[in-house]
Design a protein around this motif. Sequence first.
Motif, PDB file in Angstrom:
ATOM      1  N   ALA A 430       3.624  -9.619  -3.245  1.00 41.64           N
ATOM      2  CA  ALA A 430       3.044  -8.971  -2.059  1.00 41.64           C
ATOM      3  C   ALA A 430       4.038  -8.017  -1.403  1.00 41.64           C
ATOM      4  CB  ALA A 430       2.585 -10.040  -1.060  1.00 41.64           C
ATOM      5  N   VAL A 431       5.296  -8.444  -1.246  1.00 40.04           N
ATOM      6  CA  VAL A 431       6.274  -7.551  -0.613  1.00 40.04           C
ATOM      7  C   VAL A 431       6.620  -6.388  -1.542  1.00 40.04           C
ATOM      8  CG1 VAL A 431       7.236  -9.355   0.858  1.00 40.04           C
ATOM      9  CG2 VAL A 431       8.257  -8.948  -1.381  1.00 40.04           C
ATOM     10  N   PHE A 432       6.535  -6.611  -2.853  1.00 41.69           N
ATOM     11  CA  PHE A 432       6.774  -5.515  -3.799  1.00 41.69           C
ATOM     12  C   PHE A 432       5.681  -4.459  -3.654  1.00 41.69           C
ATOM     13  CE2 PHE A 432       6.081  -3.620  -8.019  1.00 41.69           C
ATOM     14  CZ  PHE A 432       7.332  -3.034  -8.213  1.00 41.69           C
ATOM     15  N   VAL A 433       4.424  -4.885  -3.553  1.00 42.31           N
ATOM     16  CA  VAL A 433       3.306  -3.948  -3.364  1.00 42.31           C
ATOM     17  C   VAL A 433       3.462  -3.209  -2.043  1.00 42.31           C
ATOM     18  CG1 VAL A 433       0.813  -3.793  -3.015  1.00 42.31           C
ATOM     19  CG2 VAL A 433       1.724  -5.266  -4.815  1.00 42.31           C
ATOM     20  N   ALA A 434       3.844  -3.941  -0.993  1.00 44.71           N
ATOM     21  CA  ALA A 434       4.049  -3.302   0.307  1.00 44.71           C
ATOM     22  C   ALA A 434       5.187  -2.278   0.240  1.00 44.71           C
ATOM     23  CB  ALA A 434       4.356  -4.359   1.367  1.00 44.71           C
ATOM     24  N   GLY A 435       6.251  -2.617  -0.499  1.00 39.83           N
ATOM     25  CA  GLY A 435       7.357  -1.682  -0.655  1.00 39.83           C
ATOM     26  C   GLY A 435       6.945  -0.412  -1.365  1.00 39.83           C
ATOM     27  N   LEU A 436       6.082  -0.540  -2.374  1.00 41.25           N
ATOM     28  CA  LEU A 436       5.589   0.640  -3.082  1.00 41.25           C
ATOM     29  C   LEU A 436       4.792   1.548  -2.155  1.00 41.25           C
ATOM     30  CD1 LEU A 436       4.365  -0.830  -6.518  1.00 41.25           C
ATOM     31  CD2 LEU A 436       6.422   0.526  -6.080  1.00 41.25           C
ATOM     32  N   MET A 437       4.051   0.946  -1.248  1.00 40.42           N
ATOM     33  CA  MET A 437       3.192   1.744  -0.365  1.00 40.42           C
ATOM     34  C   MET A 437       3.997   2.565   0.631  1.00 40.42           C
ATOM     35  SD  MET A 437      -0.209  -0.571   0.340  1.00 40.42           S
ATOM     36  CE  MET A 437       0.649  -1.986   1.012  1.00 40.42           C
ATOM     37  N   ILE A 438       5.182   2.087   0.998  1.00 45.31           N
ATOM     38  CA  ILE A 438       5.974   2.823   1.998  1.00 45.31           C
ATOM     39  C   ILE A 438       7.228   3.434   1.395  1.00 45.31           C
ATOM     40  CG2 ILE A 438       5.128   1.370   3.887  1.00 45.31           C
ATOM     41  CD1 ILE A 438       7.799  -0.123   3.800  1.00 45.31           C
ATOM     42  N   GLY A 439       7.409   3.285   0.075  1.00 42.93           N
ATOM     43  CA  GLY A 439       8.548   3.892  -0.586  1.00 42.93           C
ATOM     44  C   GLY A 439       9.878   3.275  -0.214  1.00 42.93           C
ATOM     45  N   ARG A 440       9.898   1.942  -0.105  1.00 49.45           N
ATOM     46  CA  ARG A 440      11.121   1.250   0.294  1.00 49.45           C
ATOM     47  C   ARG A 440      11.355   0.060  -0.626  1.00 49.45           C
ATOM     48  NH1 ARG A 440      14.257   0.337   5.073  1.00 49.45           N
ATOM     49  NH2 ARG A 440      15.016  -1.813   5.189  1.00 49.45           N
ATOM     50  N   THR A 441      12.617  -0.256  -0.915  1.00 50.21           N
ATOM     51  CA  THR A 441      12.944  -1.417  -1.728  1.00 50.21           C
ATOM     52  C   THR A 441      12.430  -2.674  -1.031  1.00 50.21           C
ATOM     53  OG1 THR A 441      14.931  -0.360  -2.577  1.00 50.21           O
ATOM     54  CG2 THR A 441      14.771  -2.751  -2.827  1.00 50.21           C
ATOM     55  N   PRO A 442      11.599  -3.457  -1.702  1.00 48.13           N
ATOM     56  CA  PRO A 442      11.027  -4.639  -1.032  1.00 48.13           C
ATOM     57  C   PRO A 442      12.084  -5.696  -0.728  1.00 48.13           C
ATOM     58  CG  PRO A 442      10.459  -4.618  -3.356  1.00 48.13           C
ATOM     59  CD  PRO A 442      11.109  -3.301  -3.076  1.00 48.13           C
ATOM     60  N   GLU A 443      11.862  -6.409   0.369  1.00 47.50           N
ATOM     61  CA  GLU A 443      12.753  -7.490   0.779  1.00 47.50           C
ATOM     62  C   GLU A 443      11.909  -8.705   1.156  1.00 47.50           C
ATOM     63  OE1 GLU A 443      14.876  -6.027   4.155  1.00 47.50           O
ATOM     64  OE2 GLU A 443      15.355  -4.110   3.197  1.00 47.50           O
ATOM     65  N   TYR A 444      12.467  -9.888   0.906  1.00 48.31           N
ATOM     66  CA  TYR A 444      11.804 -11.112   1.338  1.00 48.31           C
ATOM     67  C   TYR A 444      12.862 -12.137   1.714  1.00 48.31           C
ATOM     68  CZ  TYR A 444       8.453 -14.982   1.516  1.00 48.31           C
ATOM     69  OH  TYR A 444       7.675 -16.034   1.942  1.00 48.31           O
ATOM     70  N   VAL A 445      12.782 -12.618   2.930  1.00 49.54           N
ATOM     71  CA  VAL A 445      13.696 -13.613   3.482  1.00 49.54           C
ATOM     72  C   VAL A 445      15.147 -13.170   3.281  1.00 49.54           C
ATOM     73  CG1 VAL A 445      14.123 -16.094   3.737  1.00 49.54           C
ATOM     74  CG2 VAL A 445      11.998 -15.328   2.719  1.00 49.54           C
ATOM     75  N   GLY A 446      15.411 -11.903   3.566  1.00 55.54           N
ATOM     76  CA  GLY A 446      16.781 -11.401   3.525  1.00 55.54           C
ATOM     77  C   GLY A 446      17.311 -11.082   2.149  1.00 55.54           C
ATOM     78  N   LYS A 447      16.468 -11.042   1.131  1.00 58.18           N
ATOM     79  CA  LYS A 447      16.901 -10.718  -0.226  1.00 58.18           C
ATOM     80  C   LYS A 447      16.105  -9.541  -0.771  1.00 58.18           C
ATOM     81  CE  LYS A 447      19.884 -14.088  -0.616  1.00 58.18           C
ATOM     82  NZ  LYS A 447      19.806 -15.179  -1.586  1.00 58.18           N
ATOM     83  N   LYS A 448      16.799  -8.585  -1.389  1.00 60.20           N
ATOM     84  CA  LYS A 448      16.116  -7.474  -2.037  1.00 60.20           C
ATOM     85  C   LYS A 448      15.428  -7.963  -3.314  1.00 60.20           C
ATOM     86  CE  LYS A 448      18.714  -3.444  -0.423  1.00 60.20           C
ATOM     87  NZ  LYS A 448      19.460  -2.228  -0.839  1.00 60.20           N
ATOM     88  N   ILE A 449      14.205  -7.511  -3.499  1.00 61.25           N
ATOM     89  CA  ILE A 449      13.441  -7.881  -4.682  1.00 61.25           C
ATOM     90  C   ILE A 449      13.491  -6.700  -5.649  1.00 61.25           C
ATOM     91  CG2 ILE A 449      11.251  -8.758  -5.534  1.00 61.25           C
ATOM     92  CD1 ILE A 449      12.740 -10.509  -3.420  1.00 61.25           C
TER      93      ILE A 449
END
Length: 602
Positions: A430-449
Motif C-alpha cells: 500500500a505505501v509503495f503504491v502511494a509512493g508511486l502516486m506522489i513520486g516519492r520513495t515509500p516509507e513505513y514505520v520509519g523504514k524506506k521500502i
Amino acid sequence: MNANNLFQTAFFIVVLIGLAIPLGRYMTAVLDGSSVVVRKIGRPVEHLLYRLAGVDPEAEMSWKHYALAVLLFNALGALAVYGFLRLQQWLPANPQAFGPMTPDAAFNTAVSFVTNTNWQDYSPEQTVSYLTQMMGLTVQNFLSAATGIAVVVALIRGFARHTTQTIGNFWIDLTRITLYVLAPLAIVVSLLLISQGAIQNFRSYQDVPTLQVTTYQVPKTDAQGNAVKDAKGNPVMQDVKADKQTLAMGPVASQEAIKMLGTNGGGFFNANSAHPYENPTPLSNFIQMLSMLIIPAALCVVFGRMVGDRRQGYAVLAAMTIAFTVAVVGEISAEQGGNPLFTSLHVDQSASALQAGGNAEGKEVRFGIAQSGIFTVATTAASCGAVNNMHDSLTPMGGFVPLLLIQLGEVIFGGVGSGLYGMLVFALLAVFVAGLMIGRTPEYVGKKIESFEMKMVSVAILLTPFLVLVGTSIGVLSPLGTGGIANPGPHGFSEILYAFSSAANNNGSAFAGLSVNTPFYNSLLGIAMWFGRFGTIVPVLAIAGSLANKKRIAATSGTLPTHGPLFVVLLLGTLVLVGALTYVPALALGPVVEHLLMTAGH
C-alpha cells in the motif's frame, strides 16, 4: 440482517477488542523478556530447556539462520506426525485398536498439522488413536501456532531495529510463546469448555441404548461374505435391529482449546465444532469464536508497542475490524435471506417469534444463523478451518464470503502470526503504491521500502494464488479430480476451488461435498499446504532481515502517515484490489454463477 443479528455481531467485536488489548500488552512483555512471569516464574524451566537443547539464549540469528531453523524444525515435526500415523497400531493409548493410515493420507495429515492447516479428509474418531491425537496432532497445534507468532515477531523486530544483522532467536521465541502464551490460555479455555459439557477422558468408546429401536433389512451373506440368493436369483433379506449407538470418547476439550487458540482448525470428531462433545452450548460457541481471533487481534497491539508507535498497531487493527464487520454483515444477510426458490413456493423464510427464518440447512439449532454466520467468517478470516455448520449447505453468496476471505490470504485478523505478517505485507504494498502516486520513495514505520522488499512482497502475495489457481485447474481437468465431485455444475467447481484455496492458504475448512481422501488429492493438496506456508514465511523473514539492516529515517512533511483513517482506507483498498481481483474469474465460474442460477429459479 435483523436487530438481534446486529447486536450479537457488535457484542462479539466489543468483547474481542476489549480482551485483545490487555493480552497484547502481556505478550509484548513476554516476548521482550520484561514480564514478571518470564523473569521470576518461568526462567528456571526456560533455561533447563535451553541447556537440554543446546541453545545459547544470548545468541541471535540472521534472517537466513532464522528461516533455516523454522524449516528444519517443522520438517522434523512433519516426520514425527507421519511416524505416529503410520505406527499407531503398535503404540499405546489406542483402545479402539485403530490401524495405520495409508501413506498418502499420513503424508497429507502430517503436512496439514505442521503447516497450521489441519485439513482432515478422514473421520478422526474412526481413524486416529488417543496417543496420536495428543502427542502428534495436538503437539503440532501448539508448535505450528508458535511458529507463526515467532515469524511475525521477527518481522516486527525488522521494523523496530536498525543497522543490525539479527532478528532474534527462533528457539527462544518458540519457547516463550509456547510456555507463557499458548499453554496458559489453552488450560483456561479447556476448563471453560469442560464446564460447558465438552468431554475430556481416556475411556473406550461407549455403547448406549437408543431411545427408539429401529428394524431394517439388509442382504444376507454367507461365511465368505457372498450374497445369499433364493431359487429365482433374488437376494435373501434379513432383519437387523438397531437398538444401540456407539459414542466416541477421548481427550476432546484440550485439543479443542488449542485448535481454536492456535487457529489450527480440524477437530477430534469429523463433525468438528458442530459436534455436541466439542461445542455443546451457545456459550462454548462464543468462547471458541473469541479464542480464534483473540491472539491475532492482540498481535496488532504487540506490533504497535514493539515499533514504538501504538497508533500503527491500532490502524492495522481498525482495518481488520472494519473488513471483518463487513464480511459478517454480508454472510449473515445472505443466510438470513434464505433461498428464493422456497419463496416462490410460498414458503415464509422471514424471522419471527415462531421461527428463526432464513437458510437453516446445515446449521445447528443451538447456534442459529447469527452465531453460525459469525463463526463462518471468524474461521475463514482466521486460518482456523474449524466449522460449526456445513459450508456446503450455505447459499451461493453465503459460500462466496468465506471463500473470498480465504483467498485474501486470511489477513483479516488471520492466523496466529500469519494473519499479521500477511497484512503487513499488504501494508508495504500500500505505501509503495502511494509512493508511486506522489513520486516519492515509500516509507513505513520509519523504514524506506525499496526494490528488495518489493520483490519479496511480490513473491509472498503471488505464490498462494499461483498454487490455488494451478491446483484448481489440474483438479477440474483431471478425471481423478472431477471423480470426487458430489455436486456437478458451478457448485462442484466451487468445491474444488475451495479445497485448493483452503490448502494453499492454510485454512483447513472445506465445502464437504468433495471426496478428497484419494492419493490424487492427498498428494496435490499436501504440496499446496507446504509451499503455501513456508513459501510465504521465507520471503517474510527476508523482508525482516532487510528492514533490520536499514537506518531509521525521521518523518517529514512528505511522509505518508500510516496511523490514520486515510491509511486504513488505502490498506483496505489495496487488499481488495490486489487480493480479491486475482480470483475474480474463478469466483465468477463458481459461487457467482450459482447465485445467478438460483435467483433465476434453477
